[in-house]
Scaffold this active site. Structure first.
Site: not given
Length: 466
Positions: A39, A186, A237, A271, A318, A321, A444
């Site tokens: 996986g 995030l 940083v 990243g 990256m 999917h 709706h």
């Protein structure tokens, strides 16, 4: 020595999907994975466990903050059981990775556990509990990526951590400082904010999620600030030090003034980088570029004519999917078919709440390319479905060609944006106009009505509900 039509090195979403498609096309296939579970990053320490924690923490936050307004009264204190939450996450991961084993068996794919390395372009040595060598007519490199860092940061995996460690903390941080305002930072920041941590995001660029449309960045910043997440953008940083029970992060702001942040944990989320350690690619004549990526042509073929590479080890976003699409693409190419991938139509998603999803060109890209376009935007707060669920933050924005009305980009912030974006991908795959979407009937009340309304706004500036 076992001989195969195709050997796949790596069992992440790209690798295992490539192996399945090869087997479906009648090729004798082997898959090689160095870890005990298949996986890759996505299923083990990425997409799946992070979404499990996002969902669990969302439930917790709803119970603490929102149940009462729905007329649900809980007696006694609401308690967080972090250990149980982590156990559930682990269970979800285990079920999912076992599912990959099932698919390998179902498709009669031979599995090898160990580090696969090239002896030459057709022979792969696999070093695990035993060392074996197999022969493969074609090989697909799908070895994925690992968290990147900054050269001066010592990732100690205790206080200074990557996403891998952040997914299995034994306590909720008092103050989690996140270096990097991208997707991973995030999402994990929101998990721990919901669970009670103070969260500060330090970002080098002038906005979070910088690769997405600027309007999405602005909206998500506004919403997360409302959720009490702290942001320090345009901060470089310069040092990160574990002093024992806390981490001291020093940075310079856009005025070159030094700023200091202190937290008990620091998540380094700047990243990811391609992972090819131990591959011995040079023995097979496979060339790498200066970014550590495997060089490929438009057919994802490497400099060795029988070896292909997909996913995080090649250029491009990256995304799991994207790797899956490339896996199918390569399998069908090897089989002599003529598949196609439109990289412009690979959607990007941030699984915060509200979710953020995007496909096609951003407004900034269209301006840079000097493309004349129309923009239609519709706020989620104007939807009956959003008001019913209480999810009124966000919008749908549709960008279409000024002359032809063809949809060029769709950018969503809102509840279920990750699912809504599929409508945009479908429309753009068939080169639909904004008017085509505007004339489609949308049930709706649904969140998807915002897509129709944004299309109406882009077509004739005539949304019906604002």
């Amino acid at each position: 020595m076992s001989t195969y039509d195709v050997a796949v090195i790596g069992s992440g979403p790209g690798g295992y999907v490539a192996a399945i498609r090869c087997a479906q096309l009648g090729m004798k296939t082997a898959i090689i994975e160095k870890y005990s579970t298949k996986g890759g990053t996505c299923l083990n320490v990425g997409c799946i466990p992070s979404k499990a924690l996002l969902d669990s923490s969302h439930h917790y936050e709803d119970a603490v903050k929102h149940f009462e307004e729905h007329g649900i009264e809980l007696t006694g204190d609401i308690k967080l059981n972090l250990e149980k939450m982590m156990e559930r996450k682990a269970s979800v991961v285990e079920q999912t990775t076992k599912g990959i084993d099932f698919l390998m068996d179902k498709n009669k794919i031979d599995s090898y556990q160990g580090v696969g390395s090239f002896e030459d372009k057709t022979h792969i040595k696999i070093e695990g509990e035993e060392t074996v060598t197999i022969e493969a007519k074609h090989t697909i490199i799908a070895t994925g990526s690992k968290p990147a860092s900054l050269p001066f940061i010592d990732i100690d995996k205790e206080r200074i951590i990557t996403s891998t460690e952040a997914l299995k903390l034994k306590e909720v941080p008092k103050h989690l400082v996140i270096i990097g305002g991208g997707v991973i930072g995030l999402e994990l920041g929101q998990v721990y904010k919901r669970l009670g941590a103070e969260v500060t995001v330090v970002e080098y660029l002038d906005r979070i999620i910088p690769t997405m449309d600027k309007a999405q960045s602005k909206e998500l910043t506004k919403v997360m600030k409302k959720q009490k997440v702290n942001f320090a953008v345009s901060h470089k940083v310069t040092s990160v030090e574990n002093t024992g029970d806390e981490v001291v992060i020093k940075a310079t702001d856009k005025k070159d003034k030094e700023v200091e942040f202190k937290g008990d944990y620091c998540l380094v989320s700047v990243g990811r980088k391609p992972f090819t350690d131990g591959l011995n690619a040079e023995a097979a004549g496979v060339k790498m570029n200066d970014r550590g990526q495997v060089e490929v042509d438009k057919h994802l073929k490497t400099s060795a004519d029988n070896i292909y590479a997909i996913g995080d080890v090649v250029k491009g976003a990256m995304l799991a999917h994207k790797a899956e699409e490339e896996g199918v693409f390569v399998a069908e190419t090897i089989a002599g078919q003529k598949p196609h991938i439109d990289y412009n139509l690979i959607p990007g998603v941030v699984y915060t709440w509200p979710e953020v999803a995007s496909v096609g060109k951003t407004e900034e890209q269209l301006k840079e390319d000097k493309v004349e376009y129309k923009s239609g935007q519709f706020p989620m707060r104007a939807l009956g479905r959003s008001r019913a669920s209480g999810d009124t933050d966000g919008f749908v924005k549709i960008l279409s060609d000024k002359e032809t009305d063809e949809v060029l980009g769709v950018h969503i912030v809102g509840a279920r944006a990750a699912d809504l974006i599929a409508e945009a991908v479908t429309a753009m795959e068939f080169r639909a106009s904004a008017e085509d979407i505007a004339r489609m009937s949308h049930a709706h009340p649904t969140y998807s009505e915002a897509v129709k309304e944004a299309a109406l706004a882009a077509t004739e500036d005539r949304p019906l509900h604002t």
